[in-house]
Motif scaffolding. Structure first.
Motif, short mmCIF file in Angstrom:
data_model
loop_
_atom_site.label_atom_id
_atom_site.label_comp_id
_atom_site.label_asym_id
_atom_site.label_seq_id
_atom_site.Cartn_x
_atom_site.Cartn_y
_atom_site.Cartn_z
N SER A 1 -17.52 64.54 -35.53
CA SER A 1 -18.81 64.34 -34.87
C SER A 1 -18.73 64.97 -33.48
CB SER A 1 -19.13 62.84 -34.75
OG SER A 1 -18.15 62.19 -33.93
N ASN A 2 -19.88 65.17 -32.87
CA ASN A 2 -19.97 65.80 -31.55
C ASN A 2 -19.45 67.23 -31.57
OD1 ASN A 2 -20.68 65.71 -28.79
ND2 ASN A 2 -18.54 65.38 -28.20
N GLU A 3 -19.54 67.86 -32.75
CA GLU A 3 -18.97 69.21 -32.89
C GLU A 3 -19.92 70.27 -32.35
OE1 GLU A 3 -21.05 68.42 -36.89
OE2 GLU A 3 -19.98 67.32 -35.32
N SER A 4 -19.35 71.40 -31.99
CA SER A 4 -20.14 72.54 -31.53
C SER A 4 -20.67 73.32 -32.74
CB SER A 4 -19.28 73.46 -30.67
OG SER A 4 -19.95 74.68 -30.40
N ASN B 1 -13.24 72.27 -24.67
CA ASN B 1 -12.70 71.13 -25.42
C ASN B 1 -12.53 71.53 -26.87
OD1 ASN B 1 -11.90 68.48 -26.11
ND2 ASN B 1 -14.00 67.95 -26.69
N SER C 1 -14.32 61.87 -33.62
CA SER C 1 -15.19 62.40 -32.57
C SER C 1 -14.44 63.43 -31.73
CB SER C 1 -15.67 61.26 -31.66
OG SER C 1 -16.44 61.80 -30.60
N LEU C 2 -15.06 64.57 -31.53
CA LEU C 2 -14.48 65.63 -30.72
C LEU C 2 -14.81 65.42 -29.23
CD1 LEU C 2 -15.26 68.65 -33.03
CD2 LEU C 2 -13.05 67.55 -32.69
N SER D 1 -16.80 75.93 -34.39
CA SER D 1 -17.48 74.99 -35.27
C SER D 1 -16.60 74.61 -36.44
CB SER D 1 -18.77 75.64 -35.81
OG SER D 1 -19.32 74.85 -36.85
N SER E 1 -15.84 70.65 -29.38
CA SER E 1 -17.20 70.32 -28.98
C SER E 1 -17.75 71.33 -27.98
CB SER E 1 -17.24 68.92 -28.37
OG SER E 1 -16.39 68.85 -27.23
N SER E 2 -16.84 72.05 -27.33
CA SER E 2 -17.23 73.09 -26.37
C SER E 2 -16.06 74.03 -26.18
CB SER E 2 -17.63 72.47 -25.03
OG SER E 2 -16.50 71.88 -24.40
#
Length: 487
Positions: free
Chosen positions: A373-376, A421, A486-487, A382, A417-418
């Motif tokens: 979750s919270n993925e780019s 990160n 969660s990322l 991705s 997520s970015s």
């Protein structure tokens, strides 16, 4: 002409007077003398005793950029000694006195035909800029032995070590080992540190990145006094006895603070295929259709669904792996209707990948979007990522057209997520494939994901993949399943 002759005679006379005054006595005997005999090769590295060279001149200073022990030879020029001669020396620094140590502490010894002794300078801490160490010959037990060379210009009675910018790095001296695949089997390998290392800087560092195709443990020897290499011991923890499968794990050296991975940075541990593969078995063709840019394989994985484990579906665009004609797994796909062999297209008979036909979009290889979750959504990080070469097939007996084993090709993927990160995740796994009904093939395998920060090590789950959208629903499993991270 007369002036030239007179000038030559005067020059030779002056040279004779200079040499006879400072260097050696004429005749058969020489005055014995003691001096530093530190020689430097053309690449600015020391020529270590007992190697000698008559073409090199002893140096009085040396810029040291290595943290491995520096060997400084001291030579006594004399005929064979009748007794033991000792010489005392001092070692001083303008930096921290506990940053280095010398062996012997302050005394050298010469006897018989042993006319060279060595001062070993060991570096115990990373030094600061502009630090130097000066070694000086102070006294000698025989008063007839002169301290320093018998000349006034290059006496070499002192030796200064200027401590320059440290360049510490590491590399693998060997790039691949083959194993038999037996539980408990051990492979010993080294990591070389050409310029040495400080144990406290690497003992808790993660210098390896892993792509593991099988389970093993990894230990290393004590660092000891040898600061040029570290010996590691890899012990196999599982039995790898399927002769139709290539098992492979890879260790990659990574950069850490103060240490750079250079040269050979990859070490591959392989249990090769024993059964030859016939390209005419062509299992990759069962899971691809190069004429259809939107050909899908359909998958399910055992995953957490609102607190319960269940088979969850996904699909991915699937393509053959294009290779050159000389690839050992190459099989001709198309000659493009010409007699010109230069435009022929070859596919790898045993590999498939998940990709898009064009553009920068990504596919959901292995359904990993569900894992995070919270993925780019950026293609580079991705979890919906492309893998050009993802699965490798090994036909039973090397030539079966209906069944065999499959390997998830070990490699690293980057998910985050970015851009700031992102996480490198090693994937691997293995299983089987077979024709379960007319023209319908099932791949059954375990997928492993490794990342210490995200998973605390390695997590895995079961996968099923099919070459047709119509397939039997897999039977529920009685095993645990991964949860979304969660990322």
């Amino acid at each position: 002409m007369t002036r030239i002759k007179i000038f030559s005679i005067l020059f030779i006379a002056l040279l004779y007077i200079s040499c006879s005054k400072d260097d050696y006595k004429l005749g058969s005997d020489i005055d014995p003398f003691l001096r530093f005999n530190f020689l430097v090769k053309s690449d600015n590295t020391p020529l270590e005793y007992p190697t000698v060279s008559g073409n090199l001149v002893p140096q009085s200073t040396y810029e040291n950029k290595s943290v491995k022990t520096l060997k400084v030879p001291v030579a006594l020029t004399a005929r064979e000694l009748k007794g033991t001669v000792t010489a005392n020396f001092s070692a001083e620094t303008n930096g921290a006195s506990d940053s280095f140590s010398v062996i012997p502490v302050n005394q050298l010894s010469f006897q018989g035909s042993k006319l060279t002794d060595t001062i070993f300078v060991s570096f115990d801490k990373r030094w600061t800029q502009s630090q130097n160490i000066t070694l000086k010959l102070e006294t000698v037990s025989d008063p007839d032995i002169h301290i320093g060379s018998l000349n006034t210009e290059y006496p070499n009675n002192t030796f200064k070590i200027d401590l320059g910018t440290i360049a510490t790095n590491y590399t693998f001296p060997v790039t691949q080992y083959n194993i038999k695949g037996e539980v408990g089997e051990k492979i010993d390998f080294k990591v070389n540190y050409p310029n040495g290392f400080f144990p406290e800087e690497i003992e808790n560092a993660s210098i390896f990145k892993f792509q593991n195709g099988f389970e093993y443990s990894l230990t290393h020897d004590d660092y000891g006094d040898n600061r040029t290499s570290v010996t590691y011991h890899l012990t196999l923890l599982e039995d790898l006895q399927n002769d139709d499968v290539r098992y492979e794990s890879k260790l990659t050296l990574v950069n850490i603070p103060n240490y750079t991975a250079t040269g050979n940075i990859n070490l591959t541990i392989v249990k090769p295929i024993k059964t030859p593969r016939d390209v005419e078995a062509y299992p990759a063709s069962k899971f691809t259709d190069p004429t259809n840019a939107f050909f899908l394989t359909y998958g399910e994985h055992w995953f957490n669904n609102n607190g319960n484990c269940a088979w969850m579906t996904f699909n991915a665009l699937t393509f053959p792996v294009i290779v050159t004609k000389d690839d050992p797994n190459a099989i001709l796909y198309s000659d493009k209707g010409t007699t010109n062999p230069n435009d022929d297209v070859y596919h790898d008979a045993f590999k498939i990948g998940f990709n898009v036909s064009s553009g920068t979009n990504t596919v959901n290889s292995f359904g990993l979007k569900r894992w995070f979750s919270n993925e780019s959504n950026a293609a580079a990080i991705s979890p919906g990522f492309n893998i050009t070469s993802a699965l490798e097939f090994f036909p039973a007996n090397g030539n079966s057209k209906t069944e065999g084993t499959v390997l998830v090709i070990p490699q690293d993927i980057t998910i985050g997520s970015s851009a700031t990160n992102a996480h490198s995740i090693a994937i691997s796994g293995e299983g089987t494939y077979k024709e379960i009904s007319n023209g319908v093939y099932e791949i059954s395998f375990e997928l492993k994901l490794t990342n210490d920060k995200l998973f605390g090590g390695t997590v895995s789950t079961q996968y099923r993949m099919y070459n047709n959208r119509t397939y039997p629903k897999p039977t529920a499993l009685s095993i645990s399943c991964p949860k979304e991270v969660s990322l």
